[in-house]
Design an enzyme around this catalytic site. Sequence first.
Site, mmCIF file in Angstrom:
data_model
loop_
_atom_site.group_PDB
_atom_site.id
_atom_site.type_symbol
_atom_site.label_atom_id
_atom_site.label_comp_id
_atom_site.label_asym_id
_atom_site.label_seq_id
_atom_site.Cartn_x
_atom_site.Cartn_y
_atom_site.Cartn_z
ATOM 1 N N HIS A 1 -4.703 7.474 5.781
ATOM 2 C CA HIS A 1 -4.604 6.366 4.823
ATOM 3 C C HIS A 1 -4.323 5.043 5.533
ATOM 4 O O HIS A 1 -3.801 5.034 6.654
ATOM 5 C CB HIS A 1 -3.430 6.613 3.866
ATOM 6 C CG HIS A 1 -3.652 7.679 2.850
ATOM 7 N ND1 HIS A 1 -2.718 8.645 2.566
ATOM 8 C CD2 HIS A 1 -4.696 7.918 2.022
ATOM 9 C CE1 HIS A 1 -3.174 9.447 1.611
ATOM 10 N NE2 HIS A 1 -4.381 9.027 1.264
ATOM 11 N N CYS B 1 5.108 7.666 1.577
ATOM 12 C CA CYS B 1 4.381 8.574 0.666
ATOM 13 C C CYS B 1 5.267 9.248 -0.366
ATOM 14 O O CYS B 1 4.775 9.706 -1.400
ATOM 15 C CB CYS B 1 3.703 9.713 1.422
ATOM 16 S SG CYS B 1 3.120 9.329 3.033
HETATM 17 C C1 LIG Z 1 0.540 6.995 3.575
HETATM 18 N N1 LIG Z 1 0.296 8.414 3.399
HETATM 19 C C2 LIG Z 1 0.023 9.094 4.598
HETATM 20 C C3 LIG Z 1 0.304 8.972 2.101
HETATM 21 N N2 LIG Z 1 0.471 8.211 1.155
HETATM 22 N N3 LIG Z 1 0.067 10.241 1.804
HETATM 23 C C4 LIG Z 1 0.140 11.402 2.621
HETATM 24 C C5 LIG Z 1 -0.463 12.608 1.943
HETATM 25 C C6 LIG Z 1 -0.486 13.822 2.793
HETATM 26 C C7 LIG Z 1 -1.173 14.984 2.164
HETATM 27 N N4 LIG Z 1 -0.990 16.159 2.957
HETATM 28 C C8 LIG Z 1 -2.668 14.742 1.969
HETATM 29 O O1 LIG Z 1 -3.428 15.053 2.878
HETATM 30 O O2 LIG Z 1 -3.070 14.265 0.920
#
Ligand SMILES: CN(C)C(=N)NCCC[C@H](N)C(=O)O
Length: 248
Positions: free
Chosen positions: A160, A241
Amino acid sequence: MSGIALVRKPGPRIAEGIVTHLQREPVDPVKALDQHDAYVAALEAAGRRVVYADPADDLPDAPFVEDTVVVSGRVAVLTRPGAAERRPEVESVARAVRDLGLKTVMIARPGTLDGGDVLQSGPVVYAGRSARTNDEGIGQLTALLPERRVVPVNVRGVLHLKSAVTALPDGTLIGDPRHVDLPGLLVPPEEPGAHVVPLDGSRVLLAASAPRTAALLESRGLDVTTVDISEFEKLEGCVTCLSVLVDD
Ligand SMILES: CN(C)C(=N)NCCC[C@H](N)C(=O)O
């Protein structure tokens, strides 16, 4: 500072969360729960009232609430996550933000948008073009937030936008120029140092895995609270997150 932090406890299936750029490692669900409690305690110590979204124990990535909603003032943009298996997380978060009195609007098919790709800094909303967020999603976000300036940013090699860059309380962007083209980045001395939650004008929350960044930010006059979120980091999560901050 007052305000609310929306969070969701990790469930027993957290270890099954999606991993894209990392090698999968065992995740301890009990340790994750303890780390989450400590994360919540840090938000409370910073004056936030913590509100829990309903448990979603069948959805391993559900504690990463940031990806399901983008809050701008009193408007909550319910996202349409790029990973189809994460879409069922949105309904319970929608209930939670409506209970907080926010107006809800939504990203609709064929748009996809993850909240982790949306970085708000003052009047600007940076929107990451990533494997999870498409141009249609960014276009819809732009239309849903007419009073903000939405700036698309290409994201390379990380999940992200906020995996690569976040904002300090004074608006300085801190992050890794290998993953995003944004001018004037403060480059942190270690990768998890790119993830900062601004708690108020002088305090930030940072992962314990970024001690050199903590020292750097302290030398810039910031009060830094660190939390160990190792179990979430194994799933490509970071401090941003795990919560959605709502100012009242
Ligand atoms: C800024 N970040 C990194 C986030 N807002 N989300 C992380 C989500 C992780 C989850 N395992 C996935 O792959 O969706």
